[in-house]
Design a protein around this motif. Structure first.
Motif, PDB file in Angstrom:
ATOM      1  N   THR A  99       0.820  -1.213   0.000  1.00 54.90           N
ATOM      2  CA  THR A  99       0.000   0.000   0.000  1.00 54.90           C
ATOM      3  C   THR A  99       0.855   1.265   0.000  1.00 54.90           C
ATOM      4  O   THR A  99       0.391   2.321  -0.406  1.00 54.90           O
ATOM      5  CB  THR A  99      -0.950   0.026   1.209  1.00 54.90           C
ATOM      6  OG1 THR A  99      -0.189  -0.006   2.418  1.00 54.90           O
ATOM      7  CG2 THR A  99      -1.920  -1.155   1.170  1.00 54.90           C
ATOM      8  N   ALA A 100       2.115   1.171   0.465  1.00 55.23           N
ATOM      9  CA  ALA A 100       3.038   2.313   0.468  1.00 55.23           C
ATOM     10  C   ALA A 100       4.455   1.826   0.726  1.00 55.23           C
ATOM     11  O   ALA A 100       4.660   0.759   1.308  1.00 55.23           O
ATOM     12  CB  ALA A 100       2.646   3.330   1.544  1.00 55.23           C
ATOM     13  N   GLU A 122      -3.926  -5.392   4.523  1.00 58.26           N
ATOM     14  CA  GLU A 122      -4.403  -6.312   5.556  1.00 58.26           C
ATOM     15  C   GLU A 122      -4.708  -7.661   4.911  1.00 58.26           C
ATOM     16  O   GLU A 122      -5.267  -7.737   3.822  1.00 58.26           O
ATOM     17  CB  GLU A 122      -5.665  -5.745   6.214  1.00 58.26           C
ATOM     18  CG  GLU A 122      -5.999  -6.461   7.491  1.00 58.26           C
ATOM     19  CD  GLU A 122      -7.030  -5.708   8.311  1.00 58.26           C
ATOM     20  OE1 GLU A 122      -7.862  -6.376   8.922  1.00 58.26           O
ATOM     21  OE2 GLU A 122      -6.978  -4.457   8.325  1.00 58.26           O
ATOM     22  N   GLY A 123      -4.298  -8.719   5.570  1.00 55.67           N
ATOM     23  CA  GLY A 123      -4.524 -10.064   5.057  1.00 55.67           C
ATOM     24  C   GLY A 123      -3.420 -10.579   4.144  1.00 55.67           C
ATOM     25  O   GLY A 123      -3.523 -11.695   3.632  1.00 55.67           O
ATOM     26  N   PRO A 145       9.831   3.313  16.241  1.00 57.18           N
ATOM     27  CA  PRO A 145       8.657   4.188  16.148  1.00 57.18           C
ATOM     28  C   PRO A 145       7.581   3.677  15.196  1.00 57.18           C
ATOM     29  O   PRO A 145       6.677   4.428  14.833  1.00 57.18           O
ATOM     30  CB  PRO A 145       9.264   5.489  15.623  1.00 57.18           C
ATOM     31  CG  PRO A 145      10.413   5.045  14.771  1.00 57.18           C
ATOM     32  CD  PRO A 145      10.959   3.823  15.469  1.00 57.18           C
ATOM     33  N   VAL A 146       7.674   2.409  14.760  1.00 59.51           N
ATOM     34  CA  VAL A 146       6.711   1.877  13.791  1.00 59.51           C
ATOM     35  C   VAL A 146       6.042   0.628  14.345  1.00 59.51           C
ATOM     36  O   VAL A 146       6.490   0.047  15.331  1.00 59.51           O
ATOM     37  CB  VAL A 146       7.390   1.559  12.433  1.00 59.51           C
ATOM     38  CG1 VAL A 146       7.963   2.822  11.799  1.00 59.51           C
ATOM     39  CG2 VAL A 146       8.474   0.500  12.581  1.00 59.51           C
ATOM     40  N   SER A 147       4.995   0.197  13.687  1.00 60.81           N
ATOM     41  CA  SER A 147       4.283  -1.018  14.102  1.00 60.81           C
ATOM     42  C   SER A 147       5.151  -2.252  13.852  1.00 60.81           C
ATOM     43  O   SER A 147       6.079  -2.228  13.050  1.00 60.81           O
ATOM     44  CB  SER A 147       2.978  -1.152  13.301  1.00 60.81           C
ATOM     45  OG  SER A 147       3.281  -1.448  11.945  1.00 60.81           O
ATOM     46  N   ALA A 148       4.814  -3.327  14.524  1.00 62.38           N
ATOM     47  CA  ALA A 148       5.538  -4.588  14.338  1.00 62.38           C
ATOM     48  C   ALA A 148       5.427  -5.068  12.894  1.00 62.38           C
ATOM     49  O   ALA A 148       6.387  -5.619  12.343  1.00 62.38           O
ATOM     50  CB  ALA A 148       5.008  -5.645  15.306  1.00 62.38           C
ATOM     51  N   GLU A 149       4.264  -4.858  12.269  1.00 66.53           N
ATOM     52  CA  GLU A 149       4.083  -5.283  10.877  1.00 66.53           C
ATOM     53  C   GLU A 149       5.019  -4.531   9.944  1.00 66.53           C
ATOM     54  O   GLU A 149       5.639  -5.124   9.056  1.00 66.53           O
ATOM     55  CB  GLU A 149       2.627  -5.086  10.432  1.00 66.53           C
ATOM     56  CG  GLU A 149       1.645  -6.055  11.057  1.00 66.53           C
ATOM     57  CD  GLU A 149       1.261  -5.680  12.503  1.00 66.53           C
ATOM     58  OE1 GLU A 149       1.414  -4.494  12.895  1.00 66.53           O
ATOM     59  OE2 GLU A 149       0.842  -6.576  13.237  1.00 66.53           O
ATOM     60  N   LEU A 150       5.119  -3.216  10.130  1.00 61.87           N
ATOM     61  CA  LEU A 150       6.014  -2.435   9.278  1.00 61.87           C
ATOM     62  C   LEU A 150       7.473  -2.777   9.584  1.00 61.87           C
ATOM     63  O   LEU A 150       8.285  -2.884   8.670  1.00 61.87           O
ATOM     64  CB  LEU A 150       5.770  -0.930   9.448  1.00 61.87           C
ATOM     65  CG  LEU A 150       6.652  -0.024   8.580  1.00 61.87           C
ATOM     66  CD1 LEU A 150       6.533  -0.366   7.101  1.00 61.87           C
ATOM     67  CD2 LEU A 150       6.313   1.436   8.833  1.00 61.87           C
TER      68      LEU A 150
END
Length: 185
Positions: A99-100, A122-123, A145-150
């Motif tokens: 997505t980015a 997502e998914g 400073p980012v989410s675990a996914e990123l």
């Protein structure tokens, strides 16, 4: 633009300023540990040589592999893994899952480490490698400073150089709907 002229962006591991500085420091400490008149106990010399000499050799080998650290092409984005465990830690993310492209920084003592990653839909299927468990997720989110996914879909820009203008041109060419963005906490 013909396929042969497509702006594929690829960065390879090598000797950047940070890697060269670390290698020079490791070599200096290793040489100092070998000076007999330094008065350093034998046990400390051995540990120091393993740490600085071995670590320096390990880092130099990684830089000399010239493996792909990051690549943007028609198929998506390749997040190159650790040069030493390359196959197990490399991930390919197809455009339909992206997505980015996110540029972010992590502050560590005496330095700021740039990172590049991909925000995924997502998914999207999980990426290979470690860091999927709840403890790893919590630690990652506490230290960055980012989410675990990123974080899992990111690579530190160390041992290679990021050319933002070439990255942006390649993303715009291969996936016009995907933006290159800066993450600010």
């Amino acid at each position: 633009m013909h396929d042969s002229e497509a702006p594929v962006y690829e960065a390879r591991y090598g000797f950047d300023r940070r890697t060269s500085t670390v290698l020079a420091t490791a070599a200096l400490f290793s040489v100092l540990l070998l000076v007999p008149s330094a008065g350093i106990p034998l046990g400390l010399r051995i540990v120091g040589l393993l740490l600085f000499g071995g670590g320096g050799v390990f880092m130099a080998i990684g830089a000399l592999t010239r493996k792909t650290a990051f690549r943007v092409d028609a198929t998506g984005i390749l997040l190159g893994g650790s040069p030493v465990r390359y196959r197990a830690t490399t991930a390919h993310v197809p455009w339909q899952d992206i997505t980015a492209v996110v540029l972010w920084q992590q502050t560590v003592p005496h330095a700021v480490v740039p990172w590049v990653g991909v925000a995924r839909r997502e998914g999207a299927p999980p990426l290979p490698g470690a860091g999927r468990g709840p403890i790893a997720r919590s630690v990652g989110e506490a230290l960055t400073p980012v989410s675990a996914e990123l974080l899992r879909a990111s690579r530190a820009v160390t041992g290679w150089r990021l050319d933002r203008s070439r990255l942006t041109a390649a993303v715009a060419y291969f996936a016009p709907g995907v933006q290159v963005v800066e993450h600010t906490p």
